[in-house]
Design a protein around this motif. Structure first.
Motif, short mmCIF file in Angstrom:
data_model
loop_
_atom_site.label_atom_id
_atom_site.label_comp_id
_atom_site.label_asym_id
_atom_site.label_seq_id
_atom_site.Cartn_x
_atom_site.Cartn_y
_atom_site.Cartn_z
N SER A 1 0.82 -1.20 0.00
CA SER A 1 0.00 0.00 0.00
C SER A 1 0.86 1.25 0.00
CB SER A 1 -0.90 -0.01 1.24
OG SER A 1 -1.84 1.02 1.22
N GLY A 2 0.44 2.27 -0.76
CA GLY A 2 1.20 3.49 -0.83
C GLY A 2 2.60 3.20 -1.38
N TYR A 3 3.57 3.99 -0.95
CA TYR A 3 4.95 3.80 -1.44
C TYR A 3 5.69 2.78 -0.58
CZ TYR A 3 4.36 7.44 -4.86
OH TYR A 3 3.94 8.16 -5.94
N GLU A 4 5.08 1.61 -0.45
CA GLU A 4 5.68 0.52 0.30
C GLU A 4 6.44 -0.39 -0.67
OE1 GLU A 4 4.23 -3.27 3.10
OE2 GLU A 4 2.78 -1.82 2.32
N ASN A 5 7.68 -0.68 -0.36
CA ASN A 5 8.46 -1.54 -1.22
C ASN A 5 7.95 -2.97 -1.21
OD1 ASN A 5 10.15 0.44 -2.17
ND2 ASN A 5 11.88 -0.09 -0.88
N GLN B 1 10.79 3.69 -6.01
CA GLN B 1 10.14 4.17 -4.80
C GLN B 1 11.15 4.68 -3.78
OE1 GLN B 1 5.93 1.83 -4.75
NE2 GLN B 1 7.53 0.97 -3.46
N THR B 2 12.33 4.10 -3.77
CA THR B 2 13.33 4.49 -2.79
C THR B 2 14.14 5.70 -3.23
OG1 THR B 2 13.51 2.21 -2.04
CG2 THR B 2 15.32 3.70 -1.45
N ASN B 3 14.49 5.73 -4.51
CA ASN B 3 15.49 6.69 -4.97
C ASN B 3 14.99 7.77 -5.92
OD1 ASN B 3 17.63 5.30 -3.60
ND2 ASN B 3 17.49 3.72 -5.17
N ILE B 4 13.89 7.53 -6.63
CA ILE B 4 13.49 8.45 -7.68
C ILE B 4 12.33 9.35 -7.26
CG2 ILE B 4 12.62 8.61 -10.04
CD1 ILE B 4 14.12 6.07 -10.69
N ILE B 5 11.43 8.83 -6.47
CA ILE B 5 10.28 9.63 -6.05
C ILE B 5 10.75 10.77 -5.14
CG2 ILE B 5 8.06 9.60 -4.89
CD1 ILE B 5 8.19 8.04 -7.53
N GLU B 6 10.43 11.98 -5.49
CA GLU B 6 10.86 13.14 -4.71
C GLU B 6 10.01 13.34 -3.47
OE1 GLU B 6 12.66 15.87 -8.34
OE2 GLU B 6 10.80 16.42 -7.35
N GLU C 1 3.94 10.88 -1.41
CA GLU C 1 2.62 11.32 -0.98
C GLU C 1 1.80 10.12 -0.50
OE1 GLU C 1 1.36 13.07 -4.59
OE2 GLU C 1 2.71 14.79 -4.42
N ALA C 2 0.63 10.41 0.06
CA ALA C 2 -0.20 9.34 0.61
C ALA C 2 -0.70 8.40 -0.46
CB ALA C 2 -1.38 9.95 1.37
N THR C 3 -0.83 8.90 -1.68
CA THR C 3 -1.34 8.08 -2.78
C THR C 3 -0.23 7.83 -3.79
OG1 THR C 3 -3.58 8.96 -2.51
CG2 THR C 3 -3.07 7.90 -4.62
N ARG C 4 0.10 6.57 -3.97
CA ARG C 4 1.12 6.17 -4.93
C ARG C 4 0.58 6.31 -6.35
NH1 ARG C 4 3.48 0.20 -4.08
NH2 ARG C 4 1.25 -0.24 -3.90
N GLN C 5 1.46 6.50 -7.30
CA GLN C 5 1.07 6.55 -8.70
C GLN C 5 0.41 5.21 -9.07
OE1 GLN C 5 4.37 7.56 -11.18
NE2 GLN C 5 3.12 7.88 -13.01
N ASP C 6 -0.79 5.27 -9.65
CA ASP C 6 -1.56 4.06 -9.92
C ASP C 6 -0.82 3.07 -10.82
OD1 ASP C 6 -3.78 4.66 -8.36
OD2 ASP C 6 -4.84 5.67 -9.99
N MET C 7 -0.10 3.59 -11.81
CA MET C 7 0.60 2.67 -12.71
C MET C 7 1.66 1.88 -11.96
SD MET C 7 0.58 1.39 -15.69
CE MET C 7 -0.45 2.51 -16.64
N LEU C 8 2.29 2.50 -10.98
CA LEU C 8 3.27 1.79 -10.17
C LEU C 8 2.59 0.71 -9.33
CD1 LEU C 8 6.27 1.70 -9.43
CD2 LEU C 8 5.82 3.42 -7.68
N THR C 9 1.46 1.04 -8.75
CA THR C 9 0.68 0.05 -8.00
C THR C 9 0.30 -1.13 -8.90
OG1 THR C 9 -0.23 1.79 -6.59
CG2 THR C 9 -1.38 -0.31 -6.59
N PHE C 10 -0.15 -0.82 -10.09
CA PHE C 10 -0.59 -1.86 -11.02
C PHE C 10 0.57 -2.76 -11.44
CE2 PHE C 10 -0.98 -2.80 -15.68
CZ PHE C 10 -1.76 -3.94 -15.53
N ILE C 11 1.71 -2.19 -11.76
CA ILE C 11 2.84 -3.01 -12.21
C ILE C 11 3.30 -3.95 -11.09
CG2 ILE C 11 5.24 -2.94 -13.00
CD1 ILE C 11 4.48 -0.29 -14.43
#
Length: 365
Positions: free
Chosen positions: A187-191, A207-212, A215-225
């Motif tokens: 959930s969220g930006y959880e590895n 998620q660790t190095n690129i996201i500046e 936020e509480a809501t992760r990018q949906d495409m990242l969640t989907f992948i």
């Protein structure tokens, strides 16, 4: 904000071919417990866009739409039918022919939240626990005291340890009470734990190095992948994907991105359906339930808002496709459904019973 690189990377990874009498009708009155069940939610996505496409009153307002000409060329049209097919082609070219859609209030076909608040935590609580606890009134990160449908099915031998939950919004571990439930939620930006494929490692790196800003809501495409990689590796029988960016961009008053994220969600659903129909054990043996947690303001100037004092915020929708679902298409007869009927419907598809609420499956049309 996310790096542009992350967006291109995600797109490169996601390359799969492409409660009165309104009840979703099952092909048979009995179901078996071998059914795979996929639940997908689009946070805060209005029925107005699902059934009518881009709302001209919002699309033509430069306060909400930055590039009116582009959005008009992509999603505009002379009829609701034309516009909705542009916005959500899978919903209207596949699901509407092979499944069922409920909630077009132009036909007095109504779906609503039954909770008092029309915000996210109470909405998801209603969907997954079939309760409308008045004390659940905020989106605060408090563990939910109510048993949910995933806990019920974790006790079913067919589904036990074959449940996968991926969400963009980071409040879900509390909504579903992850600690009590005993089922992991990404959930969220959880590895991804125990990442051992290149895709999983790349997701964790992003998620660790690129996201500046996490936020509480992760990018949906990242969640989907992340979810798709889990599907490929583990083949769960009960799968939940909670998408969140439609709500995020609506709150920001950004109609361009709200439409883009709805279109992206439609593509994600199409990819999941393609996966299910081309994977042994899932083909012709999988049911999709697609819905939202709340509506938004019906007034074009209030579409960014929702809550107990926003007219239209309780108005929702539900779509069904797959095994046991008759091809009724867009249901146009009058009737009333509530979100609290979804958990009992999931239970019935799995051969179980959950709460005293009526499942969405009693009568054929």
């Amino acid at each position: 904000m996310k790096h542009l690189f992350a967006c291109f990377f995600l797109l490169s990874l996601a390359t799969i071919p492409q409660a009165n009498n309104t009840h979703a009708a099952l092909a048979n009155t009995t179901t078996d417990s071998s059914t795979n069940i996929f639940i997908i939610t689009l946070d805060g996505f209005r029925w107005q866009e699902l059934f009518g496409g881009a709302d001209d009153a919002i699309l033509q307002n430069n306060h909400f739409t930055t590039d009116i000409d582009l959005m008009e060329s992509m999603y505009g049209g002379s009829t609701a039918e034309e516009k909705r097919k542009k916005l959500m082609p899978f919903m209207w070219q596949v699901l509407a022919k092979k499944g069922q859609l409920y909630g077009n209030r132009r036909y007095d076909n109504n779906v609503n939240v039954a909770n008092l608040y029309a915000i996210s935590y109470p909405g998801y609580n209603e969907i997954f626990t079939s309760t409308t606890d008045v004390t659940i009134a905020t989106n605060n990160k408090n563990n939910n005291p109510h048993r949910n449908i995933f806990e019920l099915l974790q006790s079913n031998p067919t589904y036990k340890d074959h449940i996968a939950l991926f969400t963009s919004w980071d409040v879900f571990p509390y909504i579903l009470n992850e600690k009590r439930m005993g089922i992991a939620i990404n959930s969220g930006y959880e590895n991804i734990n125990n990442a051992n494929t290149d895709i999983e490692k790349n997701i964790n790196s992003i998620q660790t190095n690129i996201i500046e800003a996490k936020e509480a809501t992760r990018q949906d495409m990242l969640t989907f992948i992340a979810a798709k990689e889990y599907l490929n590796k583990n083949h769960p029988k009960l799968f939940y994907l909670g998408l969140g960016e439609t709500d995020e961009y609506a709150h920001h008053g950004n109609y361009d991105m709200y439409l883009q994220k709805a279109n992206e969600a439609d593509n994600i659903i199409a990819q999941l359906w393609h996966w299910a129909q081309t994977t042994p054990g899932y083909k012709n043996n999988t049911t999709f339930i697609i819905t939202t947690d709340h509506g938004r303001g019906a007034n074009p100037n209030k579409w960014t808002s929702h809550g107990p004092f926003t007219k239209g915020a309780s108005q929702t929708w539900v779509a069904l496709l797959g095994k046991n679902i008759e091809a009724l298409g867009e249901v146009k007869n009058s009737g009333q459904l509530y979100q609290k009927q979804i958990a009992p419907t999931i239970a019935q598809l799995a051969g179980e019973r959950f709460s005293n609420e009526t499942p969405i499956n009693l009568a054929s049309k």
